[in-house]
Design a protein around this motif. Structure first.
Motif, PDB file in Angstrom:
ATOM      1  N   VAL A  38       0.687  -1.135   0.148  1.00 21.36           N
ATOM      2  CA  VAL A  38      -0.220   0.052   0.125  1.00 21.36           C
ATOM      3  C   VAL A  38       0.727   1.188  -0.049  1.00 21.36           C
ATOM      4  O   VAL A  38       1.918   0.982   0.478  1.00 21.36           O
ATOM      5  CB  VAL A  38      -0.961   0.088   1.278  1.00 21.36           C
ATOM      6  CG1 VAL A  38      -1.953  -1.111   1.232  1.00 21.36           C
ATOM      7  CG2 VAL A  38      -0.178   0.087   2.436  1.00 21.36           C
ATOM      8  N   GLY A  39       0.392   2.175  -0.541  1.00 15.96           N
ATOM      9  CA  GLY A  39       0.934   3.626  -0.454  1.00 15.96           C
ATOM     10  C   GLY A  39       0.128   4.627   0.316  1.00 15.96           C
ATOM     11  O   GLY A  39      -1.073   4.456   0.340  1.00 15.96           O
ATOM     12  N   VAL A  40       0.835   5.454   1.155  1.00 17.17           N
ATOM     13  CA  VAL A  40       0.184   6.162   1.966  1.00 17.17           C
ATOM     14  C   VAL A  40       0.776   7.556   1.953  1.00 17.17           C
ATOM     15  O   VAL A  40       1.750   7.676   1.797  1.00 17.17           O
ATOM     16  CB  VAL A  40       0.499   6.024   3.740  1.00 17.17           C
ATOM     17  CG1 VAL A  40      -0.458   6.577   4.659  1.00 17.17           C
ATOM     18  CG2 VAL A  40      -0.099   4.482   3.807  1.00 17.17           C
ATOM     19  N   GLY A  41      -0.269   8.599   1.686  1.00 18.08           N
ATOM     20  CA  GLY A  41       0.115   9.988   1.720  1.00 18.08           C
ATOM     21  C   GLY A  41      -1.112  10.890   1.626  1.00 18.08           C
ATOM     22  O   GLY A  41      -2.091  10.504   1.117  1.00 18.08           O
ATOM     23  N   PHE A  42      -1.021  12.304   2.167  1.00 15.19           N
ATOM     24  CA  PHE A  42      -1.976  13.180   2.060  1.00 15.19           C
ATOM     25  C   PHE A  42      -3.404  12.653   2.640  1.00 15.19           C
ATOM     26  O   PHE A  42      -4.531  12.705   2.056  1.00 15.19           O
ATOM     27  CB  PHE A  42      -2.134  13.744   0.658  1.00 15.19           C
ATOM     28  CG  PHE A  42      -0.923  14.186  -0.071  1.00 15.19           C
ATOM     29  CD1 PHE A  42      -0.551  15.611   0.475  1.00 15.19           C
ATOM     30  CD2 PHE A  42      -0.370  13.552  -1.087  1.00 15.19           C
ATOM     31  CE1 PHE A  42       0.766  15.916   0.032  1.00 15.19           C
ATOM     32  CE2 PHE A  42       0.765  14.049  -1.474  1.00 15.19           C
ATOM     33  CZ  PHE A  42       1.024  15.322  -1.254  1.00 15.19           C
ATOM     34  N   GLY A  43      -3.194  11.784   3.726  1.00  8.69           N
ATOM     35  CA  GLY A  43      -4.440  11.347   4.301  1.00  8.69           C
ATOM     36  C   GLY A  43      -5.052  10.250   3.648  1.00  8.69           C
ATOM     37  O   GLY A  43      -6.328   9.975   4.001  1.00  8.69           O
ATOM     38  N   ALA A  44      -4.626   9.698   2.602  1.00  3.30           N
ATOM     39  CA  ALA A  44      -5.031   8.554   1.952  1.00  3.30           C
ATOM     40  C   ALA A  44      -4.331   7.389   1.935  1.00  3.30           C
ATOM     41  O   ALA A  44      -2.896   7.469   1.914  1.00  3.30           O
ATOM     42  CB  ALA A  44      -5.475   9.053   0.401  1.00  3.30           C
ATOM     43  N   MET A  45      -4.957   6.036   1.663  1.00  8.11           N
ATOM     44  CA  MET A  45      -4.022   5.013   1.455  1.00  8.11           C
ATOM     45  C   MET A  45      -4.597   4.452   0.269  1.00  8.11           C
ATOM     46  O   MET A  45      -5.652   4.373  -0.129  1.00  8.11           O
ATOM     47  CB  MET A  45      -4.597   3.915   2.534  1.00  8.11           C
ATOM     48  CG  MET A  45      -3.883   2.752   2.436  1.00  8.11           C
ATOM     49  SD  MET A  45      -3.779   1.572   4.040  1.00  8.11           S
ATOM     50  CE  MET A  45      -5.568   0.865   4.015  1.00  8.11           C
ATOM     51  N   VAL A  46      -3.498   4.198  -0.550  1.00 10.16           N
ATOM     52  CA  VAL A  46      -3.986   3.411  -2.004  1.00 10.16           C
ATOM     53  C   VAL A  46      -3.231   2.072  -1.998  1.00 10.16           C
ATOM     54  O   VAL A  46      -1.882   1.859  -1.847  1.00 10.16           O
ATOM     55  CB  VAL A  46      -3.105   4.297  -3.043  1.00 10.16           C
ATOM     56  CG1 VAL A  46      -3.307   3.552  -4.702  1.00 10.16           C
ATOM     57  CG2 VAL A  46      -3.872   5.502  -3.302  1.00 10.16           C
ATOM     58  N   TRP A  47      -4.002   1.025  -2.522  1.00 14.44           N
ATOM     59  CA  TRP A  47      -3.866  -0.349  -2.588  1.00 14.44           C
ATOM     60  C   TRP A  47      -2.935  -0.588  -3.951  1.00 14.44           C
ATOM     61  O   TRP A  47      -3.534  -0.180  -4.738  1.00 14.44           O
ATOM     62  CB  TRP A  47      -4.971  -1.178  -2.347  1.00 14.44           C
ATOM     63  CG  TRP A  47      -5.658  -1.401  -0.875  1.00 14.44           C
ATOM     64  CD1 TRP A  47      -6.342  -0.407  -0.543  1.00 14.44           C
ATOM     65  CD2 TRP A  47      -5.262  -1.991  -0.046  1.00 14.44           C
ATOM     66  NE1 TRP A  47      -6.657  -0.645   0.696  1.00 14.44           N
ATOM     67  CE2 TRP A  47      -6.112  -1.819   1.149  1.00 14.44           C
ATOM     68  CE3 TRP A  47      -4.317  -3.115   0.273  1.00 14.44           C
ATOM     69  CZ2 TRP A  47      -6.187  -2.358   2.549  1.00 14.44           C
ATOM     70  CZ3 TRP A  47      -4.662  -3.942   1.541  1.00 14.44           C
ATOM     71  CH2 TRP A  47      -5.394  -3.505   2.394  1.00 14.44           C
ATOM     72  N   ASN A  86      -9.732  -0.011  -3.599  1.00  9.38           N
ATOM     73  CA  ASN A  86      -9.497   1.343  -4.092  1.00  9.38           C
ATOM     74  C   ASN A  86     -10.630   2.195  -4.297  1.00  9.38           C
ATOM     75  O   ASN A  86     -10.455   3.440  -4.845  1.00  9.38           O
ATOM     76  CB  ASN A  86      -8.297   1.821  -5.132  1.00  9.38           C
ATOM     77  CG  ASN A  86      -7.046   1.400  -4.528  1.00  9.38           C
ATOM     78  OD1 ASN A  86      -6.656   1.656  -3.379  1.00  9.38           O
ATOM     79  ND2 ASN A  86      -6.285   0.534  -5.425  1.00  9.38           N
ATOM     80  N   SER A  87     -11.846   1.702  -4.308  1.00 10.97           N
ATOM     81  CA  SER A  87     -12.988   2.364  -4.748  1.00 10.97           C
ATOM     82  C   SER A  87     -13.609   3.419  -3.614  1.00 10.97           C
ATOM     83  O   SER A  87     -14.414   4.377  -4.154  1.00 10.97           O
ATOM     84  CB  SER A  87     -14.090   1.360  -4.691  1.00 10.97           C
ATOM     85  OG  SER A  87     -14.640   0.852  -3.424  1.00 10.97           O
ATOM     86  N   GLY A  88     -12.794   3.678  -2.486  1.00 15.82           N
ATOM     87  CA  GLY A  88     -13.235   4.348  -1.671  1.00 15.82           C
ATOM     88  C   GLY A  88     -14.477   4.229  -0.729  1.00 15.82           C
ATOM     89  O   GLY A  88     -15.085   5.048   0.089  1.00 15.82           O
ATOM     90  N   ASP A  89     -15.133   3.086  -1.049  1.00 13.31           N
ATOM     91  CA  ASP A  89     -16.290   2.703  -0.312  1.00 13.31           C
ATOM     92  C   ASP A  89     -16.020   2.153   0.973  1.00 13.31           C
ATOM     93  O   ASP A  89     -14.990   1.227   0.975  1.00 13.31           O
ATOM     94  CB  ASP A  89     -17.268   1.933  -1.183  1.00 13.31           C
ATOM     95  CG  ASP A  89     -17.695   2.314  -2.161  1.00 13.31           C
ATOM     96  OD1 ASP A  89     -17.969   3.662  -2.429  1.00 13.31           O
ATOM     97  OD2 ASP A  89     -18.239   1.544  -3.276  1.00 13.31           O
ATOM     98  N   ASP A  90     -16.488   2.589   2.206  1.00 15.93           N
ATOM     99  CA  ASP A  90     -16.256   2.056   3.398  1.00 15.93           C
ATOM    100  C   ASP A  90     -17.301   0.843   3.727  1.00 15.93           C
ATOM    101  O   ASP A  90     -18.178   0.880   3.435  1.00 15.93           O
ATOM    102  CB  ASP A  90     -16.227   3.181   4.532  1.00 15.93           C
ATOM    103  CG  ASP A  90     -15.125   4.082   4.350  1.00 15.93           C
ATOM    104  OD1 ASP A  90     -14.067   3.574   3.580  1.00 15.93           O
ATOM    105  OD2 ASP A  90     -15.262   5.144   4.529  1.00 15.93           O
TER     106      ASP A  90
END
Length: 90
Positions: A38-47, A86-90
């Motif tokens: 995963v990548g983390v930055g600017f308050g977001a996490m990207v798989w 990565n859809s942003g749906d929780d």
């Protein structure tokens, strides 16, 4: 992930069956559950995807009979999972 599964015999039906030919691929995907990058930055996490080097070790150490086919299946499942993760749906 704590998931326990058993293959569905080909002559039985289930709500969500796993075909016997896909059983090793499913188990390998679950075996590689800790190998996500995963990548983390600017308050977001990207798989980003699975760590293929680590997945190769998992496939060899667990002794999957056709690791090339299983790896190809892993990549298909990874692609589908990334779209959801990565859809942003929780």
């Amino acid at each position: 992930m704590g998931v326990r599964l058993a293959p569905v015999p080909e002559d039985e039906e289930a709500d969500e069956p796993v075909a016997a030919c896909n059983w090793d691929s499913l188990l390998a995907f679950l075996d590689c559950a800790t190998q996500w990058r995963v990548g983390v930055g600017f308050g977001a996490m990207v798989w980003v995807g699975l760590d293929y080097t680590a997945c190769d070790v998992v496939l060899r150490r667990r002794g999957y009979p056709d690791p090339d086919r299983v790896f190809a299946d892993l990549r298909v499942m990874e692609d589908a999972a990334l779209a959801i993760l990565n859809s942003g749906d929780d």
